[in-house]
Every structure is written in structure tokens, then in C-alpha cells.
Enzyme design. Structure first.
Site, mmCIF file in Angstrom:
data_model
loop_
_atom_site.group_PDB
_atom_site.id
_atom_site.type_symbol
_atom_site.label_atom_id
_atom_site.label_comp_id
_atom_site.label_asym_id
_atom_site.label_seq_id
_atom_site.Cartn_x
_atom_site.Cartn_y
_atom_site.Cartn_z
ATOM 1 N N GLY A 1 13.239 -6.103 34.993
ATOM 2 C CA GLY A 1 14.538 -5.574 35.408
ATOM 3 C C GLY A 1 15.532 -5.632 34.254
ATOM 4 N N GLY A 2 16.788 -5.966 34.558
ATOM 5 C CA GLY A 2 17.839 -5.987 33.532
ATOM 6 C C GLY A 2 17.485 -6.887 32.359
ATOM 7 C CD GLU B 1 -2.515 0.307 8.615
ATOM 8 O OE1 GLU B 1 -3.722 0.184 8.820
ATOM 9 O OE2 GLU B 1 -1.722 -0.647 8.459
ATOM 10 C CG ASP C 1 -12.768 4.220 7.805
ATOM 11 O OD1 ASP C 1 -11.966 4.906 8.479
ATOM 12 O OD2 ASP C 1 -13.795 4.691 7.279
ATOM 13 N N GLY D 1 2.259 12.474 4.929
ATOM 14 C CA GLY D 1 2.040 11.243 5.680
ATOM 15 C C GLY D 1 0.710 11.345 6.402
ATOM 16 C CG PHE E 1 -1.809 1.028 1.557
ATOM 17 C CD1 PHE E 1 -3.034 1.057 0.914
ATOM 18 C CD2 PHE E 1 -1.541 2.008 2.527
ATOM 19 C CE1 PHE E 1 -3.982 2.046 1.211
ATOM 20 C CE2 PHE E 1 -2.472 2.987 2.837
ATOM 21 C CZ PHE E 1 -3.692 2.997 2.167
ATOM 22 C CB ALA E 2 2.659 2.952 -2.513
ATOM 23 N NE ARG F 1 -6.351 5.275 10.267
ATOM 24 C CZ ARG F 1 -6.760 6.422 9.751
ATOM 25 N NH1 ARG F 1 -8.023 6.799 9.905
ATOM 26 N NH2 ARG F 1 -5.916 7.209 9.113
HETATM 27 N N1 COS Z 1 -14.273 7.136 4.448
HETATM 28 C C1 COS Z 1 -14.804 7.702 3.335
HETATM 29 N N2 COS Z 1 -14.673 9.020 3.038
HETATM 30 C C2 COS Z 1 -13.949 9.780 3.875
HETATM 31 C C3 COS Z 1 -13.346 9.276 5.050
HETATM 32 C C4 COS Z 1 -13.550 7.896 5.331
HETATM 33 N N3 COS Z 1 -13.029 7.344 6.426
HETATM 34 N N4 COS Z 1 -12.704 10.259 5.690
HETATM 35 C C5 COS Z 1 -12.878 11.370 4.963
HETATM 36 N N5 COS Z 1 -13.622 11.078 3.874
HETATM 37 C C6 COS Z 1 -14.079 12.018 2.839
HETATM 38 C C7 COS Z 1 -14.747 13.205 3.496
HETATM 39 O O1 COS Z 1 -16.124 12.942 3.721
HETATM 40 C C8 COS Z 1 -14.552 14.287 2.444
HETATM 41 O O2 COS Z 1 -15.493 14.091 1.403
HETATM 42 P P1 COS Z 1 -16.136 15.329 0.600
HETATM 43 O O3 COS Z 1 -14.977 15.984 -0.104
HETATM 44 O O4 COS Z 1 -17.099 14.678 -0.313
HETATM 45 O O5 COS Z 1 -16.754 16.211 1.655
HETATM 46 C C9 COS Z 1 -13.173 13.966 1.880
HETATM 47 O O6 COS Z 1 -12.953 12.565 2.149
HETATM 48 C C10 COS Z 1 -12.077 14.790 2.517
HETATM 49 O O7 COS Z 1 -12.139 14.588 3.915
HETATM 50 P P2 COS Z 1 -11.513 15.618 4.959
HETATM 51 O O8 COS Z 1 -11.987 16.999 4.638
HETATM 52 O O9 COS Z 1 -11.756 15.093 6.336
HETATM 53 O O10 COS Z 1 -9.956 15.541 4.557
HETATM 54 P P3 COS Z 1 -8.693 16.020 5.339
HETATM 55 O O11 COS Z 1 -7.627 16.256 4.353
HETATM 56 O O12 COS Z 1 -9.005 17.139 6.261
HETATM 57 O O13 COS Z 1 -8.352 14.690 6.174
HETATM 58 C C11 COS Z 1 -7.218 13.401 7.891
HETATM 59 C C12 COS Z 1 -7.517 14.763 7.261
HETATM 60 C C13 COS Z 1 -6.241 13.700 9.012
HETATM 61 C C14 COS Z 1 -8.479 12.799 8.478
HETATM 62 C C15 COS Z 1 -6.655 12.417 6.858
HETATM 63 O O14 COS Z 1 -5.677 13.053 6.073
HETATM 64 C C16 COS Z 1 -6.026 11.192 7.514
HETATM 65 O O15 COS Z 1 -6.690 10.259 7.922
HETATM 66 N N6 COS Z 1 -4.675 11.195 7.624
HETATM 67 C C17 COS Z 1 -3.905 10.086 8.151
HETATM 68 C C18 COS Z 1 -3.543 9.185 7.070
HETATM 69 C C19 COS Z 1 -2.718 8.051 7.500
HETATM 70 O O16 COS Z 1 -3.211 7.156 8.139
HETATM 71 N N7 COS Z 1 -1.413 8.111 7.147
HETATM 72 C C20 COS Z 1 -0.515 7.078 7.411
HETATM 73 C C21 COS Z 1 -0.054 6.488 6.125
HETATM 74 S S1 COS Z 1 -0.673 4.899 5.806
HETATM 75 S S2 COS Z 1 0.670 3.745 6.652
#
Ligand code: COS
Length: 381
Positions: free
Chosen positions: A341-342, A365, A241, A133, A125-126, A244
């Protein structure tokens, strides 16, 4: 033997209890002979082949396209309790194909998933980039239209698990339909595609296959796009989702191993003329460890059950499960080190190994801080 009483909780069905027993049996028999921590690439290939043969990868890349999230969590918990690499090898087959399982066309799924399920091919998964990040909407790797029917990928990905050994990558790229989160798309990229190269292998405190990847004029057919153009952000979030909650489950496996090792230690280690377990200070620590583990398990299996029961999204539940379980496991493992401990910091001891293994789970994630952001947004509406 760890506490198995949680399997009697109403979250589970008889098939889950049978699966947990089968996974325990496979792991106890097979994992020690498959893992060599000085050869993480070879270990992962051997583990994946064996997991495929044993039939467990059918849960990571289900034929009917429906995840059994309780099963995935039970498997990760069990494998992690035996060895971090066993959990990693299993989990990556799921995370690396989750976008295809959820959004792929029948042709895309038929191209990739049977090999992944059989343990013949490795998935990755890239998503993460040097400058993107936690903030996925900042992804910069571009996907530009190229010769008829092709897109051209240019940019970098980093911290990619299975990077360097994967046979194919699900790559998230800026396809430009709109700014920010609405301008991303996901693509299936075979590892042998010209223009894709491993720029650097990355070493961490708990080694596993990990790399920075370079894409330079890497052309893939338009038909390799997973989901609609511009929906890559949602594809990534929906995949996360699901997975996680399973990160929380892996943390739970590490925590249970830490508690088990600690119980064995405090029953035998003598201090002030009595076993360490007789000291009330020790008992306080044990009680807190056990409670943290049950709390984490409740969160993980609540999230898994909620999805399996048909909830369209478990964004809030999965974020809570990941945050609570990984933070709890870090605390439990730290207490295990202290009570050993140690011996707890001797290289190669169980507590020392777990101490290194657990740390990254609070980061990848979605770091704990990101999970808090996700939870707050969910409850604010
Ligand atoms: N499932 C489906 N749709 C989703 C969703 C989810 N879990 N989360 C957000 N969306 C949708 C939102 O509803 C929104 O849709 P609309 O544009 O139609 O309104 C769109 O995606 C954008 O969402 P949002 O405005 O919340 O985006 P952000 O850029 O603000 O998101 C976070 C910020 C922090 C939530 C996001 O970037 C995130 O989860 N980051 C962490 C990523 C991660 O895990 N990184 C590690 C790398 S993988 S090892």
C-alpha cells in the site's frame, strides 16, 4: 530469512553452499556500514576494498582464468538481496575484467587482475555509445594506428558503469579490419591515459557511478589490445554470455527480498478484521510471486551449471536466464509495492528502493527485446 531450499538443488556442490553462507554472513555484517546511498562513489570504493579483503573478488577475476558461474550467480544474488550497490560493486569487478580473463595475454592479466582481485583497483566495461547500445556492430569510436606500436582512440562511450571512478576500462573500438561486427577490437585503457576524460556523470533512478566518457587522441600501446584485431565483437559477446546470467541472479536477489518483505507485511497488517495474508486475493499474489522466483532461479542456475559443466557457449541459456529473471523480478517487486500500500511508495522503504533498483536490469547488458532476438537466432540456427 529468505527461502534457501534452492541450495539443495542438484546444480550445486558443497562448496557453493559454503560460499552462499559465507557471503550471507559477510553481507549481513559489513554491507550496512559500507553503503551510503548519498555517496555512491565512496560506497563502491569501500565495498570493493572489503569484498577484496574477504576474498570474494577472486570469483569475479579468477586466478586460473576459469569462472565458476554458479558461484558468481550465488554471490550476486546474495549481495543484491542486501543492497543494490553491494551487488553492483562486486559485479563490475567481473564485467570490467571479463574480456581479460577470457582473452587477455598472461602479461595483461598479470598487470590488472591482482589489483582487481584484492579490491585495490576498480574495473569498467566500455561498450555502449550514444548511437550504439543494442546494435553493437554500429560502434563508431575509432582505434587508428598511431606512432609505431600505438593506437589512437577517438569517440565517446556512454552509460559506463564505474565511469569516473574506474582505474581501467575495457574499451571496444572500430579498428576497421572489415565493416560491421568484424571490424571491432577491444583495448585495455588505464583511466589516467591522456585524452580520456569524463564528459558527464549520469544520474539514474537507482544511483550508482555512471558516466559518459570522451576519448580525444587517447593513445594506448598496441600491446593493450585484448584478443586478435577484428575480434572485438566476439570478445564482447563472450563476456556478456558469462555476465548475463549473473544479471538474472541479481534480479533474483531483489525479488527474494521483495517477497520476504511482503510476507512479513501480510502476516501483520490487519484488514477487514484479519491479517492481509488471510485474503485469497493476497494468497494468489504470493503464490505467483513465489512461483516466478523459482522459475527465475531454475533458469539462472541452469545457465550457470551448463557453463560450469563445460558447454563451450551458453548464449541461449544466458539470454533466457537474464530475460526471465529480470522480468519476473520486476513483476514480483511491483506486487510487493502493491501489497505494501502507501508504505510501498514511501521514499526509502524496501519496496520503493527495490522498485527503483530492478528497473535498469531489464535494459542493461542487453534489453529484454535483444535477449528475445538472441534466443530466436539460436533456435533458428
Ligand atoms: N559468442 C561468440 N560469438 C558470437 C556471439 C557469442 N555470444 N554472438 C555472436 N557471435 C559472432 C557470430 O557468430 C558472428 O560471427 P561470424 O561473423 O564469424 O559469423 C559475429 O559474432 C556477428 O554476429 P551477429 O551476426 O549475430 O551480429 P549482430 O550484429 O547481428 O548481433 C545482437 C546482434 C543483437 C545479437 C548483438 O548486437 C547484441 O547482443 N546486442 C546487445 C548488446 C548489449 O548487451 N548491449 C548492452 C551494452 S553492455 S551494458
Amino acid at each position: 530469512m529468505p527461502d534457501r531450499s534452492f541450495l539443495d538443488w542438484p546444480f550445486f556442490e558443497p562448496r557453493h553452499r559454503d560460499l552462499a553462507a559465507a557471503a550471507e554472513d559477510w553481507a549481513a555484517r559489513s554491507v550496512p556500514g559500507l553503503v551510503d546511498h548519498h555517496d555512491v562513489d565512496g560506497s563502491c570504493r569501500r565495498l570493493v576494498a572489503s569484498l577484496g579483503e574477504a576474498g570474494f573478488l577472486g570469483f569475479a577475476a579468477p586466478e586460473d582464468g576459469c569462472f565458476d558461474l554458479r558461484a558468481l550467480c550465488l554471490l550476486r544474488e546474495t549481495f543484491a538481496r542486501h543492497d543494490g550497490l553491494a551487488d553492483f560493486a562486486f559485479a563490475m569487478q567481473g564485467l570490467g575484467t571479463g574480456a581479460l580473463t577470457l582473452f587477455g595475454t598472461p602479461a595483461q592479466r598479470a598487470q590488472v587482475l591482482p589489483g582487481v582481485r584484492a579490491g585495490r583497483s576498480l574495473a569498467a566495461f566500455a561498450l555502449t555509445e550514444p548511437e550504439a547500445g543494442s546494435d553493437v556492430a554500429q560502434i563508431a569510436l575509432t582505434a587508428a594506428p598511431d606512432a609505431a606500436g600505438f593506437v589512437r582512440l577517438d569517440g565517446e562511450k556512454t552509460w559506463i558503469s564505474n565511469g569516473g571512478i574506474a582505474d581501467h576500462y575495457v574499451v571496444f573500438a572500430r579498428s576497421g579490419e572489415a565493416p560491421g561486427a568484424r571490424g571491432l577490437s577491444a583495448f585495455l585503457v588505464p583511466a589516467a591515459t591522456p585524452g580520456l576524460a569524463v564528459a558527464e556523470r549520469l544520474e539514474t533512478i537507482a544511483p550508482h557511478p555512471l558516466a559518459r566518457l570522451r576519448f580525444a587522441g587517447c593513445r594506448v600501446p598496441e600491446a593493450n589490445r585484448i584478443g586478435e584485431a577484428g575480434t572485438g565483437f566476439k570478445v564482447a559477446m563472450a563476456t556478456l554470455d558469462v555476465f548475463r546470467a549473473t544479471v538474472g541472479a541479481a534480479a533474483l536477489g531483489f525479488a527474494r527480498r521483495a517477497l520476504d518483505a511482503t510476507l512479513a507485511r501480510v502476516r501483520t497488517r490487519q484488514l477487514f478484521g484479519a491479517p492481509l495474508a488471510a485474503l485469497q486475493l493476497t494468497q494468489t499474489s504470493l503464490a505467483e510471486m513465489a512461483t516466478a522466483i523459482d522459475t527465475a532461479a531454475l533458469q539462472v542456475y541452469r545457465a550457470a551449471w551448463t557453463r560450469d559443466a563445460g558447454a563451450p557457449r551458453i548464449t541461449r541459456e544466458a539470454a533466457m536466464a537474464k530475460m526471465v529473471a529480470t522480468e519476473a523480478a520486476q513483476e514480483v517487486v511491483d506486487r510487493a509495492v502493491q501489497l505494501h500500500g502507501g508504505e510501498g511508495v514511501r521514499a526509502g522503504s524496501v519496496p520503493e528502493t527495490l522498485y527503483r533498483e530492478i528497473r535498469a536490469l531489464r535494459i542493461y547488458e542487453g534489453a529484454t527485446e535483444v535477449q528475445k532476438l538472441v534466443i530466436a537466432r539460436q533456435i533458428l540456427g
